[in-house]
Scaffold this active site. Structure first.
Site, PDB file in Angstrom:
ATOM      1  N   ASP A  81       0.831  -1.210   0.000  1.00  0.00           N
ATOM      2  CA  ASP A  81       0.000   0.000   0.000  1.00  0.00           C
ATOM      3  C   ASP A  81       0.860   1.253   0.000  1.00  0.00           C
ATOM      4  O   ASP A  81       2.042   1.220   0.369  1.00  0.00           O
ATOM      5  CB  ASP A  81      -0.952   0.014   1.204  1.00  0.00           C
ATOM      6  CG  ASP A  81      -0.229   0.079   2.542  1.00  0.00           C
ATOM      7  OD1 ASP A  81       0.777  -0.644   2.709  1.00  0.00           O
ATOM      8  OD2 ASP A  81      -0.660   0.839   3.419  1.00  0.00           O
ATOM      9  N   GLU A 174       0.301  -1.259   5.574  1.00  0.00           N
ATOM     10  CA  GLU A 174       1.333  -0.782   6.503  1.00  0.00           C
ATOM     11  C   GLU A 174       1.122   0.685   6.840  1.00  0.00           C
ATOM     12  O   GLU A 174       1.305   1.109   7.976  1.00  0.00           O
ATOM     13  CB  GLU A 174       2.720  -0.988   5.883  1.00  0.00           C
ATOM     14  CG  GLU A 174       3.870  -0.717   6.839  1.00  0.00           C
ATOM     15  CD  GLU A 174       4.475   0.670   6.707  1.00  0.00           C
ATOM     16  OE1 GLU A 174       5.463   0.927   7.385  1.00  0.00           O
ATOM     17  OE2 GLU A 174       3.960   1.507   5.936  1.00  0.00           O
TER      18      GLU A 174
HETATM   19 ZN   LIG Z   1       6.903   1.927   3.923  1.00  0.00          ZN
END
Ligand SMILES: [Zn+2]
Length: 253
Positions: A81, A174
């Site tokens: 992401d 993340e």
């Molecule tokens: Zn990163």
């Protein structure tokens, strides 16, 4: 073999922005689609045990050891992401043999200027990749994904390079702080693991960065100024007092 740069440019053009308001795993369908693309690539490369974890959506794969020596199993991880900024229509610019000076970001009017970003001066003569100024690039962490994938392809093509078992994991979310929450350490089955998500060449960090976030809502008390003395509470002043009460080393000034 696919060149690292070509692979990186192909990955960054895919919008995989996460969404901290979502309750699904992954938080956005675009991440699921991209993880499926990576899964197929790992299969096509000839990796073993390629699978999607049933609950955390990580795409996992194994490169089996090709040595009889007993060596630890290492793991390599990257997140798919990208941060909370426009990721639609990423249009990378490749600046070869950077000679120094400001780099114009397309027609956006933005530029990367070494007077503002002195670290640019470390990269004279190198190839720099930027956006056209309308999106983020998403090198964080498509660079890590591309590096790991290219390394696997290289090691599979060069069995004369001896190595132990290598576990690979590509995960979602993340940037919104939830990807690692769901990570299945036992299933990953590595003795040591490295997240390929760093800054300058050669840098190794062994402390955990924590991007925990809190939202404070400060409510004051509005009173007609004629009778405000000792009654009105200025919310902005409360916020200033709160900020000042935090230890200097623990706050963003
Ligand atoms: Zn990163």
């Amino acid at each position: 073999m696919e060149n690292l740069l070509d692979r990186f440019l192909r990955y960054v053009k895919v919008n995989t922005r996460s969404n901290d308001q979502s309750t699904t795993v992954p938080s956005t369908p675009s991440q699921t689609a991209f993880l499926n693309t990576l899964k197929q690539e790992l299969i096509d490369l000839g990796m073993s045990n390629v699978r999607t974890h049933p609950t955390n959506a990580y795409v996992l794969a194994t490169l089996p050891a090709n040595t009889e020596k007993q060596v630890p199993t290492i793991g390599l991880l990257a997140h798919v992401d990208t941060a909370d900024f426009n990721a639609d229509g990423v249009n990378p610019q490749v600046v070869e043999n950077y000679a120094g000076g400001a780099i114009q970001l397309g027609d956006s009017g933005y530029q990367l200027d070494p007077t503002e970003f002195p670290s640019l001066n470390q990269y004279h003569g190198q190839t720099l990749i930027t956006t056209d100024g309308t999106t983020l690039l998403g090198a964080d962490d498509k660079a890590g994904v591309a590096e790991i994938m290219t390394l696997m392809e290289y090691l599979l093509a060069h069995p004369e390079i001896k190595h132990g078992t290598i576990q690979v994991g590509f995960g979602p979310d993340e940037e919104i702080g939830t990807g690692a929450d769901h990570f299945d350490v036992a299933d990953f089955d590595a003795d040591f693991a490295y997240t390929v998500d760093g800054g300058p060449m050669g840098q190794l960090e062994y402390e955990t960065f924590n991007a925990a976030q809190a939202t404070l809502k400060i409510t004051g008390k509005n009173v007609h100024t004629a009778t405000a003395k000792d009654t009105m509470v200025n919310a902005l002043q409360l916020a200033v007092d709160y900020q000042s009460a935090l230890a200097a080393a623990d706050r963003q000034n």
